[in-house]
Write an enzyme that holds these catalytic residues in place. Structure first.
Site, PDB file in Angstrom:
ATOM      1  N   GLU A   1      28.258 -13.235 -25.070  1.00  0.00           N
ATOM      2  CA  GLU A   1      27.611 -14.515 -24.737  1.00  0.00           C
ATOM      3  C   GLU A   1      27.063 -15.141 -25.999  1.00  0.00           C
ATOM      4  O   GLU A   1      26.464 -14.462 -26.842  1.00  0.00           O
ATOM      5  CB  GLU A   1      26.439 -14.335 -23.758  1.00  0.00           C
ATOM      6  CG  GLU A   1      26.797 -14.033 -22.336  1.00  0.00           C
ATOM      7  CD  GLU A   1      25.575 -14.038 -21.416  1.00  0.00           C
ATOM      8  OE1 GLU A   1      24.569 -14.716 -21.766  1.00  0.00           O
ATOM      9  OE2 GLU A   1      25.613 -13.366 -20.384  1.00  0.00           O
TER      10      GLU A   1
ATOM     11  N   GLU B   1      22.570  -7.355 -19.726  1.00  0.00           N
ATOM     12  CA  GLU B   1      21.252  -7.563 -20.325  1.00  0.00           C
ATOM     13  C   GLU B   1      20.139  -6.746 -19.671  1.00  0.00           C
ATOM     14  O   GLU B   1      19.066  -7.271 -19.364  1.00  0.00           O
ATOM     15  CB  GLU B   1      20.884  -9.048 -20.326  1.00  0.00           C
ATOM     16  CG  GLU B   1      21.775  -9.902 -21.209  1.00  0.00           C
ATOM     17  CD  GLU B   1      21.293 -11.335 -21.348  1.00  0.00           C
ATOM     18  OE1 GLU B   1      20.431 -11.757 -20.550  1.00  0.00           O
ATOM     19  OE2 GLU B   1      21.773 -12.046 -22.256  1.00  0.00           O
TER      20      GLU B   1
ATOM     21  N   TYR C   1      21.630 -15.710 -28.940  1.00  0.00           N
ATOM     22  CA  TYR C   1      21.302 -17.129 -28.890  1.00  0.00           C
ATOM     23  C   TYR C   1      20.434 -17.545 -30.067  1.00  0.00           C
ATOM     24  O   TYR C   1      19.498 -18.320 -29.920  1.00  0.00           O
ATOM     25  CB  TYR C   1      20.610 -17.437 -27.558  1.00  0.00           C
ATOM     26  CG  TYR C   1      21.531 -17.259 -26.365  1.00  0.00           C
ATOM     27  CD1 TYR C   1      22.404 -18.267 -25.981  1.00  0.00           C
ATOM     28  CD2 TYR C   1      21.546 -16.064 -25.649  1.00  0.00           C
ATOM     29  CE1 TYR C   1      23.254 -18.106 -24.912  1.00  0.00           C
ATOM     30  CE2 TYR C   1      22.409 -15.887 -24.572  1.00  0.00           C
ATOM     31  CZ  TYR C   1      23.255 -16.914 -24.211  1.00  0.00           C
ATOM     32  OH  TYR C   1      24.109 -16.751 -23.146  1.00  0.00           O
TER      33      TYR C   1
ATOM     34  N   ASP D   1      19.532 -15.735 -14.294  1.00  0.00           N
ATOM     35  CA  ASP D   1      19.585 -17.176 -14.556  1.00  0.00           C
ATOM     36  C   ASP D   1      20.797 -17.833 -13.888  1.00  0.00           C
ATOM     37  O   ASP D   1      21.617 -18.463 -14.542  1.00  0.00           O
ATOM     38  CB  ASP D   1      19.621 -17.409 -16.073  1.00  0.00           C
ATOM     39  CG  ASP D   1      19.489 -18.881 -16.432  1.00  0.00           C
ATOM     40  OD1 ASP D   1      18.811 -19.604 -15.689  1.00  0.00           O
ATOM     41  OD2 ASP D   1      20.070 -19.289 -17.455  1.00  0.00           O
TER      42      ASP D   1
END
Length: 585
Positions: A497, A404, A460, A157
């Site tokens: 993150e 990730e 997230y 991303d």
């Protein structure tokens, strides 16, 4: 690989500036053949944001860089080396029409000797730069090519910027030269024993080692590394750095043939009782994930931006950052050494997830990652280049060898076990190794966390999961923290993150996602959770600043999770975080 410096016997000549670029020339027929359809690009810098033509910006394939290089005759008495700080993603280098070197990997330096390829006066330097990514490269991408179209779909991303992103230099040494230095040391009760390992090419009679303090006074000198002692050493401390210098002098027939000075800090790193200890003291990591990304420059290195970013982080009260998701320019780490930042240094091991979607709630049940990717040999290469380049930096406290990956897909442990072992073997300090975890790789399914030293979580909740629902998200967050701790009670946990996209200037009276108020509420909610657990040792916000991504319905003008805008204006939450971090020990 040593950073190029100028001193009594070495010289450095920069080749930065305006280069000519063209697209897809099929062959090189000679140095006198001019490039056609040229446009101008500044080096260092990405091609993509320096051009107006969208076809050029989005071109998939090769770009040909060209410039003339004038080499004075006095340099030919020495060994002449051409060094690129980084070229993204593949570079094929031609000198006077002849291919002389190739390198794959967009974030580490490479160099080679030039003497037999160049002549006194004018020479032609060309670099074929490719932006193609596939299942053999890091980062990973899908390379799709038909009769009508060619494209790369990044499995990550951030924007796939292309170009000569860091400085290009000519530097010289004598035929006998210092090729590499490992600065090892052992801290005793009231002194430090420095045991450098120096690799020298060529014939020599004697080596003198000197250690200088920060006022350039020699505090130890010897021709025997076992006699290099620093009495009552001042330790390199987080945000309170103290640097010594190791100076190595090489002599042949009584003549100085090479000299190199390398700064270093004396400090210890230890994981003990669920804590990160620097010099025996526990530290909580406060900081950011970041990207090399700035308007016009793209991923091109610029010293002024580096200084600004470090100053903004200090203003915020940060003490650390991660070089997400690739090694940053060497100048970043040299500045971090001087200022005392703690750095998690990351290899470009991103995209190791077949059918990846940045919206983790949409990652499907495909489990073919480790049969699809063919990256392990390249992964070994980038780890080798990362550790070789950065091993002497006191700011580097851990190695992140991927970000990730599909840790829950069959074959993950078999893929990563040799990479963790390689990283440890290359590093004389045996610093912690981490692999930031994606939420899909749950504690029950993950096969990588057992190999690493710190559990790094990218989470997230309240954004990709339970979008806009903070209350429900926090319960899931707490449960997961406790589950990881139950499974690995001896490993500390840090959040590498977490964040939400926030449109600068968008305000709301309610908990509306994308508003600055929601970003403030989100971070405060997460902070409240972290503070409940003594084994949570850090928080790296995602992201330091907004950055460019590929086109996507969820990416409005890029990824907007920054605490700062892309041009470094603070969002409202910056002041909340500054208050929190500056009040913490």
């Amino acid at each position: 690989m040593l950073y190029p410096i100028q001193n009594e016997v070495r010289s450095v000549m920069e080749l930065n500036g305006i280069w000519d670029v063209s697209i897809e020339r099929q062959s090189v027929s000679g140095s006198n053949m001019p490039l056609t359809d040229c446009f101008k690009v500044y080096v260092p810098g990405s091609i993509n944001d320096q051009v107006r033509d969208e076809k050029i910006r989005n071109h998939v394939g090769d770009f040909w860089y060209r410039r003339e290089v004038y080499v004075p005759n006095y340099l030919f008495s020495q060994r002449i080396v051409l060094r690129f700080g980084s070229v993204t993603q593949r570079a094929d280098v031609y000198v006077n029409g002849k291919q002389v070197f190739s390198h794959i990997g967009g974030f580490t330096p490479f160099e080679f000797e030039l003497n037999k390829y160049i002549r006194v006066g004018k020479n032609e330097l060309e670099v074929k730069v490719s932006n193609i990514l596939d299942n053999t490269t890091l980062p990973v991408g899908y390379h799709l090519k038909t009769e009508d179209k060619e494209e790369v779909i990044p499995m990550f991303d951030f924007y796939n910027y292309c170009g000569i992103h860091r400085s290009v230099v000519l530097y010289t040494t004598n035929d006998t030269y210092i090729k590499d230095i490992d600065i090892n040391y052992q801290i005793k009760e009231n002194y430090a024993m420095v045991l450098p390992k120096v690799e020298i090419v060529g014939d020599y009679d004697n080596i003198i080692y000197e250690i200088l303090d920060d006022t350039e006074n020699v505090v130890s000198a010897s021709d025997d590394i076992h006699n290099l002692l620093v009495d009552s050493p001042r330790l390199w401390q987080p945000m309170n750095a103290y640097l010594y210098t190791l100076r190595v002098k090489v002599f042949s027939n009584g003549r100085l043939v090479d000299i190199y000075s390398e700064k270093f800090g004396i400090r210890t790193i230890e994981i003990k009782n669920n804590q990160l200890l620097i010099n025996g003291k526990s530290y909580y990591l406060k900081g950011f994930g970041r990207h090399e990304d700035f308007p016009v420059l793209g991923k091109g290195h610029n010293g002024a931006v580096t200084v600004l970013d470090h100053n903004l982080m200090k203003w915020m009260g940060a003490n650390s950052y991660r070089t997400s998701h690739y090694p940053y320019a060497e100048e970043d780490l040299r500045l971090a050494d001087e200022e005392g930042f703690l750095v998690i240094d990351e290899a470009p091991g991103v995209g190791l997830y077949s059918r990846f979607n940045f919206d983790v709630s949409k990652n499907n049940a495909d489990s073919s990652t480790w049969s699809w990717v063919q990256t392990q040999e390249h992964h070994k290469q980038v780890i080798q280049e990362l550790v070789t380049r950065d091993k002497n930096h006191p700011s580097v406290i851990a190695w992140a060898i991927a970000n990730e990956p599909a840790g829950h897909h069959p074959g993950a442990c078999e893929y990563f076990k040799p990479l963790v072992e390689l990283t440890k073997s290359l590093d004389y300090e045996h610093r912690p190794v981490v692999v930031p975890n994606i939420v899909n790789a749950t504690p029950e399914l993950d096969e990588i966390t057992k190999l690493v030293d710190i559990i790094c979580l990218n989470r997230y909740y309240g954004w990709y999961i339970d979008h806009g629902n903070l209350n429900e998200s926090l319960e899931k967050l707490k449960k997961e923290i406790e589950t990881w701790h139950e499974k690995y009670p001896d490993k500390p946990i840090m959040f590498s993150e977490f964040g939400v996209d926030t449109v600068p200037g968008l305000h709301s009276l309610y908990e509306n996602p994308y508003s600055e108020e929601y970003q403030r509420d989100y971070y405060q909610a997460y902070f409240d959770v972290f503070d409940e657990y003594s084994y949570v040792i850090g928080e790296h916000l995602w992201n330091f600043a907004d950055f460019v991504t590929g086109r996507n319905l969820r990416r409005i003008d890029g990824n907007l999770k920054g605490i700062f805008t892309r041009d470094r204006r603070p969002k409202s939450v910056a002041y909340d975080i500054r208050k929190r971090w500056t009040s913490m020990d």
